[in-house]
Design a protein around this motif. Structure first.
Motif, mmCIF file in Angstrom:
data_model
loop_
_atom_site.group_PDB
_atom_site.id
_atom_site.type_symbol
_atom_site.label_atom_id
_atom_site.label_comp_id
_atom_site.label_asym_id
_atom_site.label_seq_id
_atom_site.Cartn_x
_atom_site.Cartn_y
_atom_site.Cartn_z
ATOM 1 N N VAL A 281 -15.563 -1.981 5.500
ATOM 2 C CA VAL A 281 -16.187 -0.945 4.669
ATOM 3 C C VAL A 281 -16.445 0.288 5.528
ATOM 4 O O VAL A 281 -16.977 0.170 6.628
ATOM 5 N N PRO A 282 -16.121 1.485 5.067
ATOM 6 C CA PRO A 282 -16.425 2.686 5.841
ATOM 7 C C PRO A 282 -17.934 2.791 6.093
ATOM 8 O O PRO A 282 -18.729 2.550 5.178
ATOM 9 N N MET B 188 -13.069 0.540 -4.267
ATOM 10 C CA MET B 188 -14.477 0.164 -4.160
ATOM 11 C C MET B 188 -15.329 1.369 -3.762
ATOM 12 O O MET B 188 -16.421 1.584 -4.316
ATOM 13 N N VAL B 189 -14.846 2.152 -2.814
ATOM 14 C CA VAL B 189 -15.571 3.356 -2.394
ATOM 15 C C VAL B 189 -15.667 4.337 -3.565
ATOM 16 O O VAL B 189 -16.739 4.920 -3.826
ATOM 17 N N GLU B 190 -14.567 4.501 -4.283
ATOM 18 C CA GLU B 190 -14.585 5.401 -5.443
ATOM 19 C C GLU B 190 -15.573 4.901 -6.490
ATOM 20 O O GLU B 190 -16.323 5.695 -7.094
ATOM 21 N N ALA B 191 -15.589 3.592 -6.725
ATOM 22 C CA ALA B 191 -16.512 3.028 -7.706
ATOM 23 C C ALA B 191 -17.961 3.254 -7.300
ATOM 24 O O ALA B 191 -18.821 3.544 -8.151
ATOM 25 N N SER B 192 -18.239 3.150 -6.011
ATOM 26 C CA SER B 192 -19.593 3.420 -5.515
ATOM 27 C C SER B 192 -19.986 4.863 -5.786
ATOM 28 O O SER B 192 -21.110 5.154 -6.222
ATOM 29 N N ASP B 193 -19.052 5.765 -5.544
ATOM 30 C CA ASP B 193 -19.322 7.184 -5.789
ATOM 31 C C ASP B 193 -19.479 7.475 -7.284
ATOM 32 O O ASP B 193 -20.316 8.288 -7.683
ATOM 33 N N VAL B 194 -18.678 6.788 -8.105
ATOM 34 C CA VAL B 194 -18.793 6.951 -9.555
ATOM 35 C C VAL B 194 -20.161 6.471 -10.033
ATOM 36 O O VAL B 194 -20.826 7.122 -10.851
ATOM 37 N N ALA B 195 -20.590 5.328 -9.530
ATOM 38 C CA ALA B 195 -21.907 4.803 -9.905
ATOM 39 C C ALA B 195 -22.998 5.802 -9.546
ATOM 40 O O ALA B 195 -23.883 6.101 -10.371
ATOM 41 N N PRO C 139 -7.555 -10.929 -3.920
ATOM 42 C CA PRO C 139 -7.007 -9.656 -3.438
ATOM 43 C C PRO C 139 -7.322 -9.455 -1.969
ATOM 44 O O PRO C 139 -8.267 -10.044 -1.423
ATOM 45 N N LYS C 140 -6.542 -8.625 -1.326
ATOM 46 C CA LYS C 140 -6.812 -8.262 0.060
ATOM 47 C C LYS C 140 -7.811 -7.104 0.042
ATOM 48 O O LYS C 140 -7.576 -6.076 -0.609
ATOM 49 N N VAL C 141 -8.915 -7.280 0.752
ATOM 50 C CA VAL C 141 -9.990 -6.293 0.695
ATOM 51 C C VAL C 141 -9.515 -4.919 1.147
ATOM 52 O O VAL C 141 -9.891 -3.894 0.568
#
Length: 316
Positions: free
Chosen positions: A229-230, A205-212, A196-198
């Motif tokens: 990455v932001p 990925m950012v949403e997953a980090s926040d979910v974690a 995939p294109k990052v």
């Protein structure tokens, strides 16, 4: 050395796309004497923690002997990286925990059994993973057992990432590693379509980090240069060198993790102007061969101001 990762062999009960175990020689296995030597080697060099990988380490007849010796030698964290399938069988998880296993990294591909099984190229692998996790959770009632998840991000599953993290965090997983699909070990098959294109995946990925974080779990990302990455989420960047981990493969091949072909990236000329160049691992050459380098943009000093770029180490 703080960690030693021992891969006793590449035999596996899955045939995952892009995995070296699919193309490695079946005879590329350590015997028990060699496994013992490396366990002693790690402790003699100061390693406190053991990472047991493969192939699939649970297949080996000396699996529990390895755990018992590691515990006897004083390894504090004894982590098993696994597809989880054999843990589905009653008593397997309890015996492994009793032998010394106190951490498990489960390979997660998708919440959709069809996608998971297809990426593993193994029928029922999702069913067995699910049953294995339940057995591990039962074993964790009577002994400390840390559960983690490794998510291999491909074009087929990256959009699921936040949901995968939420699902497994609800089931006791406390840490997640995001791996970007690699072509390093694809063998003779052309698997470029799975990379995939990052920049397409970053919002997920950012949403997953926040979910974690919302679930009290942690998440780190491997193979993602800082400029993709932001800065607000640089804490999820994986600091490979910070682990101080030596990898041992069959045949006595030893290297530090940050020198791995999967971890060590390359840089383009404009990377020299990046304010966080010294902390960034660059991007893998196999990724650049598929998607080019247009995503690599130097981070300005202003954007990096006040943000710790060092990333996370798997010591949490």
């Amino acid at each position: 050395m703080r960690w030693i990762e021992i891969s006793p062999g590449f035999a596996c009960n899955c045939r995952c796309s892009g995995c070296f175990s699919c193309s490695a020689e079946a005879g590329a296995q350590m015997d028990w004497a060699e496994v013992q030597r490396w366990l002693y080697f790690g402790r003699e060099r100061g390693a406190k923690h053991l990472w047991l990988s493969g192939g699939e380490p649970t297949l080996r007849r000396d699996f529990r002997k390895t755990l018992k010796l590691a515990k006897h030698l004083g390894y504090e964290r004894i982590k098993v990286q696994t597809n989880g399938m054999l843990f589905a069988y009653e008593g397997f998880a309890e015996r492994a925990v009793a032998a010394g296993m106190n951490e498990v990294n489960l390979l997660l591909k998708s919440l959709d059994p069809k996608v998971h099984d297809a990426l593993n190229r193994t029928p029922r692998s999702h069913e067995l993973l699910t049953a294995g996790l339940e057995q591990l959770r039962l074993a964790a009632r009577d002994a400390p057992l840390r559960l983690e998840g490794d998510f291999l991000m491909t074009t087929r599953n990256w959009s699921e990432l936040p949901a995968v993290v939420a699902h497994y965090a609800d089931r006791g997983l406390v840490h997640f590693n995001i791996w970007l699909f690699s072509l390093v070990d694809q063998g003779s098959r052309d698997l470029r379509r799975l990379v995939p294109k990052v920049s397409d995946c970053m919002a997920a990925m950012v949403e997953a980090s926040d979910v974690a974080r919302a679930h009290g779990a942690t998440l780190c990302s491997l193979n993602t240069p800082h400029c993709m990455v932001p800065p607000s989420h640089w804490s999820m960047q994986f600091n490979a060198a910070g682990m101080d981990l030596a990898v041992v493969n069959p045949g006595g091949h030893v290297f530090m993790l940050e020198k791995s072909s999967i971890e060590q990236g390359v840089y383009v000329d404009r990377c020299d102007a990046c304010a966080v160049r010294k902390w960034c691992l660059g991007m893998r050459s196999d990724y650049l061969a598929v998607h080019g380098d247009s995503e690599l943009t130097p981070v300005s000093a202003e954007a990096a101001a006040g943000v710790d770029p060092r990333g996370s180490v798997l010591e949490i």
